[in-house]
Design an enzyme around this catalytic site. Sequence first.
Site, PDB file in Angstrom:
ATOM      1  N   ARG A 162      15.386  75.154 -33.059  1.00  0.00           N
ATOM      2  CA  ARG A 162      16.355  74.945 -31.971  1.00  0.00           C
ATOM      3  C   ARG A 162      16.258  75.968 -30.822  1.00  0.00           C
ATOM      4  NH1 ARG A 162      22.148  73.431 -32.537  1.00  0.00           N
ATOM      5  NH2 ARG A 162      22.436  75.581 -33.219  1.00  0.00           N
ATOM      6  N   ASP A 163      15.219  76.785 -30.803  1.00  0.00           N
ATOM      7  CA  ASP A 163      15.094  77.704 -29.664  1.00  0.00           C
ATOM      8  C   ASP A 163      13.632  78.046 -29.407  1.00  0.00           C
ATOM      9  OD1 ASP A 163      16.046  79.149 -27.523  1.00  0.00           O
ATOM     10  OD2 ASP A 163      16.517  80.947 -28.701  1.00  0.00           O
ATOM     11  N   ILE A 164      12.791  77.017 -29.410  1.00  0.00           N
ATOM     12  CA  ILE A 164      11.376  77.226 -29.131  1.00  0.00           C
ATOM     13  C   ILE A 164      11.187  77.409 -27.636  1.00  0.00           C
ATOM     14  CG2 ILE A 164       9.055  76.230 -29.317  1.00  0.00           C
ATOM     15  CD1 ILE A 164      10.323  74.487 -31.619  1.00  0.00           C
ATOM     16  N   ASN A 168       9.934  83.328 -27.350  1.00  0.00           N
ATOM     17  CA  ASN A 168      10.173  83.366 -28.793  1.00  0.00           C
ATOM     18  C   ASN A 168       8.875  83.117 -29.562  1.00  0.00           C
ATOM     19  OD1 ASN A 168      12.850  84.080 -28.914  1.00  0.00           O
ATOM     20  ND2 ASN A 168      13.615  81.989 -29.036  1.00  0.00           N
ATOM     21  N   SER A 199      18.756  77.203 -24.042  1.00  0.00           N
ATOM     22  CA  SER A 199      17.891  78.004 -23.175  1.00  0.00           C
ATOM     23  C   SER A 199      17.511  77.119 -21.995  1.00  0.00           C
ATOM     24  CB  SER A 199      16.640  78.466 -23.916  1.00  0.00           C
ATOM     25  OG  SER A 199      16.974  79.351 -24.968  1.00  0.00           O
TER      26      SER A 199
END
Length: 302
Positions: A162-164, A168, A199
């Site tokens: 959920r935050d690629i 990161n 993001s």
Amino acid sequence: MQATQVELSLPANSVLNDTYKIKEVIATSKLSFVYIAENTHEGNQLIIKEFFPNDIALRDLDNKTVINRLPSTKQKFEELKAISLNEALIMQQINHHNIVKYIDHFEENGSIYISMEYYEGTLLDQYLKDFPINDRDHLYASILLPLMNALCYLHEKGILHRDIKPNNIMIDSKGNPYLLDFGSAIYYKTAEDYQIFTSPGYSPLEQYSTISEQGVYTDIYSLAATFYFSLTNVIPPDVSQRLIEDKIGDVRTYNKKVSILLSKTIMWGLAVQAKKRCSSLKYMKLVITIEGSVNRIKNYFK
């Protein structure tokens, strides 16, 4: 990093868990500090992530203990702390050569700490600056395919990252990619509701809701956005800007070297509506593999 944020970090040489000596802060976010530390028993370097919600937390008089700032935010503080613990518990279940390696987690100073292996390298957005967009053929085999393999591994375990996004993803000194930061990760098959973590440019529409269903296609959007940036140097417009009039240019608008097939596949992964989005990493892996192979053949004959 803002000076006021760094001032709230643990002092250098602080010792955690009678084992880890803090050396310096290397990153900060709304929810954490990230340090380089030394294992005082073994002498090796590692990474320590400390739960510290900057907007609602303070250090106590001992300059170590993390405390909630106001009575009105106590519940929020505890909810965020539970999310930090969840991150540690998820990382504990993961073992993949392209995912940052978990070492340990523990509670101390009213906070939660996660220790991870240290990698010498740079984040993807910085790494890409060394290569013009028409000279990134190596990305397909060395960066993009390993990332998809890591993501397939997570999805098989029922985990969504959920935050690629580029910052990161760490590229080590040998060119190997590592997926970082599981602060937004969930077990999507059993989740009853969803914390909103977004993001700009990289998060799909469903992540702006606590009730919208999320699945493999959610990570595919962020992955496609990361590929888009990697091949164009352009961050996709935030999904909120695409709802009424979608003016996103396809990959070939910025990089003609990318094939029509790959460009269309990436844009499929960036579909605003989840039902219209590519839902299979297997298809994306196939297209990336073909792209890499075709480019190797072209380069051989050149």
